[in-house]
Design a protein around this motif. Structure first.
Motif, PDB file in Angstrom:
ATOM      1  N   GLU A   1       0.798  -1.228   0.000  1.00 21.63           N
ATOM      2  CA  GLU A   1       0.000   0.000   0.000  1.00 21.63           C
ATOM      3  C   GLU A   1       0.831   1.280   0.000  1.00 21.63           C
ATOM      4  OE1 GLU A   1      -2.450  -0.350   3.435  1.00 21.63           O
ATOM      5  OE2 GLU A   1      -3.389  -2.227   2.787  1.00 21.63           O
ATOM      6  N   ASN A   2       2.039   1.217   0.530  1.00 16.58           N
ATOM      7  CA  ASN A   2       2.909   2.394   0.602  1.00 16.58           C
ATOM      8  C   ASN A   2       4.356   1.990   0.352  1.00 16.58           C
ATOM      9  OD1 ASN A   2       1.164   4.772   1.764  1.00 16.58           O
ATOM     10  ND2 ASN A   2       0.643   3.001   3.040  1.00 16.58           N
ATOM     11  N   ALA A   3       5.155   2.978   0.003  1.00 16.79           N
ATOM     12  CA  ALA A   3       6.599   2.784  -0.114  1.00 16.79           C
ATOM     13  C   ALA A   3       7.287   3.701   0.887  1.00 16.79           C
ATOM     14  CB  ALA A   3       7.073   3.097  -1.528  1.00 16.79           C
ATOM     15  N   LEU A   4       8.411   3.246   1.396  1.00 15.68           N
ATOM     16  CA  LEU A   4       9.182   4.035   2.355  1.00 15.68           C
ATOM     17  C   LEU A   4      10.515   4.403   1.726  1.00 15.68           C
ATOM     18  CD1 LEU A   4       9.521   5.140   5.273  1.00 15.68           C
ATOM     19  CD2 LEU A   4      10.639   2.970   5.829  1.00 15.68           C
ATOM     20  N   LEU A   5      10.790   5.705   1.654  1.00 14.36           N
ATOM     21  CA  LEU A   5      12.062   6.208   1.151  1.00 14.36           C
ATOM     22  C   LEU A   5      12.919   6.616   2.337  1.00 14.36           C
ATOM     23  CD1 LEU A   5      13.875   7.117  -1.231  1.00 14.36           C
ATOM     24  CD2 LEU A   5      12.699   9.334  -1.121  1.00 14.36           C
ATOM     25  N   ILE A   6      14.088   6.020   2.432  1.00 11.88           N
ATOM     26  CA  ILE A   6      14.992   6.273   3.550  1.00 11.88           C
ATOM     27  C   ILE A   6      16.120   7.162   3.047  1.00 11.88           C
ATOM     28  CG2 ILE A   6      16.491   5.224   5.290  1.00 11.88           C
ATOM     29  CD1 ILE A   6      14.767   2.615   4.805  1.00 11.88           C
TER      30      ILE A   6
ATOM     31  N   ASN B   1       3.490   0.481   8.925  1.00  2.00           N
ATOM     32  CA  ASN B   1       2.894  -0.601   8.136  1.00  2.00           C
ATOM     33  C   ASN B   1       2.769  -0.135   6.695  1.00  2.00           C
ATOM     34  OD1 ASN B   1       1.350  -2.630   6.976  1.00  2.00           O
ATOM     35  ND2 ASN B   1       0.083  -2.928   8.803  1.00  2.00           N
ATOM     36  N   LEU B   2       3.517  -0.767   5.813  1.00  2.00           N
ATOM     37  CA  LEU B   2       3.492  -0.413   4.394  1.00  2.00           C
ATOM     38  C   LEU B   2       2.469  -1.228   3.611  1.00  2.00           C
ATOM     39  CD1 LEU B   2       7.356  -0.185   3.766  1.00  2.00           C
ATOM     40  CD2 LEU B   2       5.767   1.665   4.336  1.00  2.00           C
ATOM     41  N   GLY B   3       1.747  -2.096   4.320  1.00  2.00           N
ATOM     42  CA  GLY B   3       0.806  -3.006   3.672  1.00  2.00           C
ATOM     43  C   GLY B   3       1.503  -4.321   3.379  1.00  2.00           C
ATOM     44  N   GLY B   4       1.276  -5.314   4.263  1.00  2.00           N
ATOM     45  CA  GLY B   4       1.946  -6.598   4.108  1.00  2.00           C
ATOM     46  C   GLY B   4       3.429  -6.560   4.421  1.00  2.00           C
ATOM     47  N   ARG B   5       3.896  -5.447   4.926  1.00  2.00           N
ATOM     48  CA  ARG B   5       5.318  -5.296   5.243  1.00  2.00           C
ATOM     49  C   ARG B   5       5.456  -4.243   6.332  1.00  2.00           C
ATOM     50  NH1 ARG B   5       9.610  -5.466   0.581  1.00  2.00           N
ATOM     51  NH2 ARG B   5      11.399  -6.126   1.855  1.00  2.00           N
ATOM     52  N   GLU B   6       6.136  -4.576   7.419  1.00  2.00           N
ATOM     53  CA  GLU B   6       6.307  -3.639   8.514  1.00  2.00           C
ATOM     54  C   GLU B   6       7.784  -3.309   8.706  1.00  2.00           C
ATOM     55  OE1 GLU B   6       4.436  -5.341  11.963  1.00  2.00           O
ATOM     56  OE2 GLU B   6       2.472  -4.501  11.413  1.00  2.00           O
ATOM     57  N   VAL B   7       8.028  -2.028   8.962  1.00  2.00           N
ATOM     58  CA  VAL B   7       9.378  -1.577   9.299  1.00  2.00           C
ATOM     59  C   VAL B   7       9.312  -0.886  10.654  1.00  2.00           C
ATOM     60  CG1 VAL B   7      10.106  -1.341   6.905  1.00  2.00           C
ATOM     61  CG2 VAL B   7       9.101   0.613   8.074  1.00  2.00           C
TER      62      VAL B   7
ATOM     63  N   SER C   1      17.630   4.533  13.107  1.00  2.00           N
ATOM     64  CA  SER C   1      17.796   3.418  12.179  1.00  2.00           C
ATOM     65  C   SER C   1      16.433   2.843  11.849  1.00  2.00           C
ATOM     66  CB  SER C   1      18.686   2.327  12.798  1.00  2.00           C
ATOM     67  OG  SER C   1      19.966   2.835  13.115  1.00  2.00           O
ATOM     68  N   VAL C   2      16.350   2.203  10.696  1.00  2.00           N
ATOM     69  CA  VAL C   2      15.098   1.613  10.224  1.00  2.00           C
ATOM     70  C   VAL C   2      15.340   0.135   9.944  1.00  2.00           C
ATOM     71  CG1 VAL C   2      13.314   1.682   8.447  1.00  2.00           C
ATOM     72  CG2 VAL C   2      14.390   3.814   9.196  1.00  2.00           C
ATOM     73  N   TYR C   3      14.469  -0.717  10.485  1.00  2.00           N
ATOM     74  CA  TYR C   3      14.634  -2.173  10.338  1.00  2.00           C
ATOM     75  C   TYR C   3      13.464  -2.748   9.560  1.00  2.00           C
ATOM     76  CZ  TYR C   3      15.110  -7.114  11.552  1.00  2.00           C
ATOM     77  OH  TYR C   3      15.228  -8.478  11.497  1.00  2.00           O
ATOM     78  N   ASP C   4      13.751  -3.369   8.424  1.00  2.00           N
ATOM     79  CA  ASP C   4      12.734  -4.042   7.618  1.00  2.00           C
ATOM     80  C   ASP C   4      12.614  -5.486   8.085  1.00  2.00           C
ATOM     81  OD1 ASP C   4      10.933  -4.675   5.457  1.00  2.00           O
ATOM     82  OD2 ASP C   4      12.644  -5.566   4.406  1.00  2.00           O
ATOM     83  N   GLN C   5      11.501  -5.804   8.709  1.00  2.00           N
ATOM     84  CA  GLN C   5      11.328  -7.115   9.315  1.00  2.00           C
ATOM     85  C   GLN C   5      11.295  -8.233   8.277  1.00  2.00           C
ATOM     86  OE1 GLN C   5       7.938  -6.916  11.976  1.00  2.00           O
ATOM     87  NE2 GLN C   5       8.610  -4.981  12.857  1.00  2.00           N
ATOM     88  N   GLN C   6      10.800  -7.934   7.083  1.00  2.00           N
ATOM     89  CA  GLN C   6      10.661  -8.975   6.066  1.00  2.00           C
ATOM     90  C   GLN C   6      12.011  -9.459   5.549  1.00  2.00           C
ATOM     91  OE1 GLN C   6       7.522  -8.541   3.073  1.00  2.00           O
ATOM     92  NE2 GLN C   6       8.990  -9.056   1.479  1.00  2.00           N
ATOM     93  N   SER C   7      12.919  -8.540   5.274  1.00  2.00           N
ATOM     94  CA  SER C   7      14.209  -8.923   4.696  1.00  2.00           C
ATOM     95  C   SER C   7      15.331  -9.009   5.725  1.00  2.00           C
ATOM     96  CB  SER C   7      14.606  -7.914   3.616  1.00  2.00           C
ATOM     97  OG  SER C   7      14.871  -6.644   4.197  1.00  2.00           O
ATOM     98  N   GLY C   8      15.102  -8.436   6.905  1.00  2.00           N
ATOM     99  CA  GLY C   8      16.159  -8.378   7.899  1.00  2.00           C
ATOM    100  C   GLY C   8      17.168  -7.276   7.626  1.00  2.00           C
TER     101      GLY C   8
END
Length: 273
Positions: free
Chosen positions: A46-51, A146-152, A166-173
């Motif tokens: 649903e969303n994208a996160l730009l770091i 919550n980016l939609g199906g993906r949480e950071v 810092s930002v942690y992407d739980q899906q990819s580690g």
């Protein structure tokens, strides 16, 4: 104190356009002018996160829109000009509120024009910089996006600056750390740097996540998780009384470094309390 020595730092090569690398499913790495500043895009349903947004040369938004048309959330790992300079193209960025003073001083168009003038082709590129961005918005330590199906998740990790996060992407580690981790040197020398004590605590928080990789703000930018251990060992050694060596900077200031091999910490005496 060990004898002073001058360290010759290689200058990064000039880069005249934004390049894109796909890192893994839904994660893209941008490298932006003029010297390869690093930004990251994490895409959900649903969303994208730009770091981070670079120093603001060229249109990062146009590059993002070639990849996704989802709404883009922006977060700055810290507000040095090469990380928050492109914010103007997007909705207000999320930051650690402790970093607001850095944003007001160092992410302005005026500051970035002066900063880029010292970089390759900088005086030519200065007139193409994005304007000063909108006032950032505070995000809480431990917040989950919550980016939609993906949480950071977001962690306050002071060190390189007093408001670094810092930002942690739980899906990819994947752990996105800005300039708090580096293959060569973590600089804690400017007025906005935090203490080595707080930096050690930040490294412990990062390590507890057990990331699969560490994504940093400068090349070489994709590092193994062991890079956290190396800098944690250095921080603990400094706090235990290890003898650093003196390193003169280009402007004549003397900083302390530990250890001699990379990665090392570069800090001032007042970074230790």
């Amino acid at each position: 104190m060990n004898k002073s020595e001058t360290v010759n730092r290689p200058r990064p090569p000039f880069q005249n356009e934004i390049t894109v690398t796909a890192l893994s499913s839904g994660i893209y790495n941008f490298s932006s002018p003029p010297v390869g500043f690093q930004q990251y895009l994490v895409i959900g349903d649903e969303n994208a996160l730009l770091i981070d947004t670079g120093i603001g040369v060229g249109s990062l938004k146009e590059t993002v829109e070639k990849i996704t048309h989802l709404p883009v959330i922006v977060i700055n790992t810290h507000c040095h000009p090469d990380h928050a300079g492109g914010n103007a193209e997007f909705a207000p960025a999320y930051i650690n509120p402790a970093e607001l003073d850095v944003y007001h001083k160092m992410a302005t168009l005026e500051f970035r024009k002066d900063d880029i003038s010292h970089m390759p082709m900088g005086k030519t590129l200065a007139e193409s910089l994005q304007p000063t961005g909108p006032e950032p918005v505070a995000i809480e330590d431990g917040a989950v996006i919550n980016l939609g199906g993906r949480e950071v998740s977001v962690l306050y990790t002071p060190g390189h600056t007093h408001g670094s996060l810092s930002v942690y992407d739980q899906q990819s580690g994947s752990l996105f750390v800005g300039d708090n981790i580096s293959a060569r040197e973590v600089a804690m020398t400017e007025w906005n740097a935090d203490t080595v004590e707080h930096y050690r605590e930040s490294l412990i928080k990062m390590k507890a996540l057990n990331p699969t990789r560490v994504c940093t703000g400068h090349k070489p930018n994709i590092l193994p998780p062991e890079s956290i251990d190396s800098l944690l060992d250095a921080a603990e050694a400094v706090l235990s009384g290890a003898d650093p060596f003196e390193s003169p900077s280009r402007n004549g200031d003397i900083f302390l470094k530990y250890p001699r091999q990379s990665p090392n910490l570069c800090f001032r005496t007042d970074n230790i309390r």
